[in-house]
Write an enzyme that holds these catalytic residues in place. Sequence first.
Site, PDB file in Angstrom:
ATOM      1  N   ASP A 391       2.195   3.081   6.996  1.00 21.90           N
ATOM      2  CA  ASP A 391       3.357   2.989   6.129  1.00 21.90           C
ATOM      3  C   ASP A 391       4.416   3.934   6.643  1.00 21.90           C
ATOM      4  O   ASP A 391       4.119   4.868   7.370  1.00 21.90           O
ATOM      5  CB  ASP A 391       2.977   3.469   4.719  1.00 21.90           C
ATOM      6  N   ASP A 732      -0.755   2.446  -0.279  1.00 24.87           N
ATOM      7  CA  ASP A 732      -0.787   3.168  -1.543  1.00 24.87           C
ATOM      8  C   ASP A 732      -0.779   2.249  -2.753  1.00 24.87           C
ATOM      9  O   ASP A 732      -1.353   2.568  -3.769  1.00 24.87           O
ATOM     10  CB  ASP A 732       0.342   4.200  -1.626  1.00 24.87           C
ATOM     11  N   ASP A 736      -1.910  -3.271  -1.735  1.00 24.33           N
ATOM     12  CA  ASP A 736      -2.409  -2.928  -0.412  1.00 24.33           C
ATOM     13  C   ASP A 736      -3.920  -3.037  -0.336  1.00 24.33           C
ATOM     14  O   ASP A 736      -4.485  -3.059   0.742  1.00 24.33           O
ATOM     15  CB  ASP A 736      -2.008  -1.494  -0.048  1.00 24.33           C
TER      16      ASP A 736
END
Lengths: 1039, 280
Positions: A391, A732, A736
Amino acid sequence: MVKKTLEIYSVELSGTKDIDQTDKGDDGKEKYRGLKNCFEPKKNHQKEELKKELDLDDHKLSIKELEKKYGTNIITGLSSTQAAELLAQNGPNALTPPKETPEIIKFLKQMVGGFSILLWIGAILCWIAYGIQYSMNKSSSLDNAYLGCVLALVVILTGIFAYYQEAKSTNIMATFNKMIPQQALVIRDSEKKTIPAEQLVVGDIVEIKGGDRIPADIRLLSVQGCKVDNSSLTGESEPQARSSEFTHDNALETKNIGFYSTTCLEGTATGMVINTGDRTIIGQIASLASGVGNEKTPIAIEIEHFVRIVGGVAISIGILFFIIAVSLKYHVLDSIIFLIGIIVANVPEGLLATVTVTLSLTAKRMAKKNCLVKNLEAVETLGSTSIICSDKTGTLTQNRMTVAHLWFDNQIFIADTSEDHSNQVFDQSSGTWASLSKIITLCNRAEFRPGQESVPIMKRVVVGDASETALLKFSEVILGDVMEIRKRNHKVAEIPFNSTNKFQLSIHKTDDPNDKRFLLVMKGAPERILEKCSTIMVNGQEQPLDKSTAEAFHTAYMELGGLGERVLGFCHLYLPADEFPESYSFDVDTMNFPTSNLCFVGLLSMIDPPRSTVPDAVTKCRSAGIKVIMVTGDHPITAKAIAKSVGIISANSETVEDIAKRLHIAVEQVNKRDAKAAVVTGTELKDMSPEQLDELLTNYSEIVFARTSPQQKLIIVEGCQRQNAVVAVTGDGVNDSPALKKADIGIAMGIAGSDAAKNAADMVLLDDNFASIVTGVEEGRLIFDNLKKTIAYTLTKNIAELCPFLIYIIVGLPLPIGTITILFIDLGTDIIPSIALAYEKAESDIMNRKPRHKKKDRLVNQQLAVYSYLHIGLMQAVGAFVVYFTVYAQEGFKPSILADLRVEWENGNVNDLEDTYGQQWTWYQRKYLEWTGYTAFFVGIMVQQIADVLIRKTRRNSIFQQGLFRNKVIWLGIASQIIIALILSYGLGSVTALNFTMLRPQYWFVAVPYAILIWVYDEVRKLFIRLYPGSWWDKNMYY
Amino acid sequence: MTKKEKKSFNQSLAEWKLFIYNPTTGEFLGRTAKSWGLILLFYLVFYGFLAALFSFTMWAMLQTLNDEVPKYRDQIPSPGLMVFPKPVTALEYSFSASDPESYQRYTEDLRNFLKPYDLEEQKNLTACPDRTLFVQKGPIYHACQFPVALLEACSGMDDPEFGYSRGNPCILVKMNRIIGLKPQGEPRIECISKSENTAALSTYPPNGAIDLKYFPYYGKKLHVSYLQPLVAVQVSFNASSSAVKEVTVECKIDGSPNLKNQDDRDKFLGRVVFKITARA
């Protein structure tokens, strides 16, 4: 701020388990089962289904229809009885925790897994043998029954140990699933009540306000300025406005639905509960995520592979010698006992426990470095990672907007974006800066939470949005106490920022007592601000805004925008004192003040800057052959800018678009091979076939995925896995979790991560920092190397334990080492040294190697097995036999007489067996000598295992290069070996059941020359490996 | 599912074939001929070296040994007791007085065993002074005579059947040889019948005495033709008892404080228990 986010994102997954238990009726269970069933037949389509959106049509219904559908009234709410009925019918409003394997199953699995099954076979054979003996002779010795019990005990103890280890590591994770009990404000029986959110039922009317977590899926009925954060569901981090209107066919897009577990950021709303518990959108996603199969970790595969090899060797040698024994006319019963001995000798009983301990030691070490490992085996998986999909926000970046650039006086200034902001070096002497800083300070609604004077400015909690927070902190760092400045410049009117105006305005009294004018300050989207200006401030002087200055403004704006930064324009105006006297009353609704012909002061751009440790970490990954892919929901330009600044896109590589721009040609004309980097947006990704994605992943070494949804992460992970890569994925949000589960190693964020993500992940990054992943990779690689060493060490003595049995069967010597004695080596002297190898430092820079190839670079390869078994193992066997023969010869049985002595030796009725010197021995005297032989053989192996543990410190370097004393634990291990052996021989030498005797001190040194030989031989091996890399020797001798 | 498995089976078969012999690389079992040659050569040298080293250390170890006396005798501090002849299974004699076949093995064994004790054979042996240890300094060690006549009725001189034919069998009890053992006191073998009324025991030499002159023993190499002192036990069953006569006999070394006869674990340390079953 940090703590708040944690609460906001948390999803009840398992925390409510206890509460549920009592009132979960059979009905409820039935329902859940029904829900599961509707997913189960479609297991293969699950992923497709995930990628599709979920259906829900309540958002299309009118309020009347809803009231009818759910039998409720939006004014009075449900009655308590209705609610109670519905609660009983539908179950509590909580997510069922992911199905856990019952503890007993987990325990039993440990009991039959790995080598345990072999040992069970051994134990059962022992009992069978005893049974046969007993049926033939009632007074037969209990030896076999006793050995069977010992074997069973070994299995049970190691099983309990492994279970305990697993439970302990599970507990570490469990601390993360702590739930904060949630309350909901509900209208029931025409009254507003606060009840636990678990008791909500469909049809309840609930009220939510800013800061609340939405307690169920609700259809919004009336809304006052409500905004929600749907990021845990959709991954979009921008606050979403809510209204009571139906705006989109898709339930996820429409504005009149609020989703369970998302957060209301501001405003208030009233809504009707339409789904509770597992039937909420989040609940459905969570149950889908648990359906995506957990891939086996590489180390689990490796260990299975290893267990199979060793087990195969044990069984085949056992059966081979069973056949040989039977054909040598041994009794079947005796042959069975040989078989048991061979199995016990071949199975490294202590190894799996050692591996577990080693892994958990590393897990602990990693936790210290902020990587919390949930699944022990994940430690190693991380080491074999070849692609990290990371990310951006919070992982690569600091997750806070920070002022990066300023533009005033026709110049761009760079602001310090490091974590503490300490080093602001731009020119602050200009008059323009004085004005600009005033606007920044005054035109800002963000405030520090009180009582944080001792906290460093950058760490203080701020009430306000991200940009305003950035500006507040920026001005606080440079100017000092902002709140004091604001106090001195009393605010008389204010228009907050809104999306139609795209500006924010406030009017202040100035702090100059001689200046009675009001100061109007404004900030907003640069182009909108410029429109409102007729002059521009340069070097503190107002100048008319002409074409050339406008041009300069645009250049600067484009440049800053091109860096992926969010740009704000600032302007001000001193209101003439005659028109606006001190008593003038400003009205923000009628705007009785000028909002044009202002004076433009400057631009300020903000970015979420990369963490300072990340560029180094990315470089490290690169040298370690790990590809770093950025996956973000952000704008491609921002994503690319961050990728460049952290080195995910290296300084000299270009994307196709960059090349096109440089050569002034169309994108299509560029040779795609020239570009190393690629920035792919979610929309492009959506249109790609799997083959195209494969091509993209193989052809570009530097890839950034921008504007992607969390669902697309799963597609990216699958694409990477098709390249045979070991993929680590960070995440997070709740959405996901499928990608986290699918990845070889899922990494959840400890701070920003939702509980669902943490549940699905194998690892939790406590500091959300990418650099911690790289530390983890390093540890993972080290553990793989060290496990190799541990296994090599443990396997070696198996040959020394096995040879006695083979020679006993074939040559008929008195048994050199007993089964119990073997267990004392495997589970006694060898345990601590083999764990000590886990503390060994890396041999050379392990971060300069390519990642391990999943299929080719095995934990236990042929070289390791051959070198351990046929080289060092045999030397140990020879050495131990020398000790054995020495003991027998010095007591009167020379080697020549020992051959073929077995039958008479073991016959309890022969009590006058003659030795070489003509002396006669009773059976028990012989037995005692045999035990002395066991002890001698044991000591022989132990002494050589000391050399073995030393040589296993390194696989390539000389021990002296590695440092003989750097790993102190090894010496502790060696000391433990010696002490345990001393205790066994001298302390417990009188306990007959253990088959140890007090050994003469000199016998402890007989095997020492062999130990030295082992050391020398291994040093020579390593020397040749270093001298002739790639040679025949290297290929055959390096493990 | 099964189809897939079948396919993988075929695949693995093909892989195995390729592993056994790969025509393209000329590899046999994963190695080329040259590679095999090298590896075999390596192991030949390596194991040759290991074997040589083993032989050398064993040779060196054997050099430290004395040919005449073992280095340590700590594990046999006290002698065991054993009977002769050795029954087939366990220590249970079973014969029928009327059937010579049933005891022939015992008598033959006894005759053979007693051959060295023959007067003729003992001509070269020394007639040692009685009731005293026969300590010798060497270099030549003499063996003391043990006239077989000491065994009286069990000597086989008068009764070549050793009493078996009459249902009164002779069993020899002997003490294990231990180099350098010097019994104290007046060692003797005491035998008792566990069921006294069925059988009476007579021991020869009288009182089961073992003369000290046979000690100490100097080992097979030095003490050539050493004769172990023997004690014979003759069992006489009462005529009144039934057709199948059974007796359990326990013999112990007695009268010598340094010869143990009681050990929980070693059932043969200074004692021996045997059973005789005589059928008519």
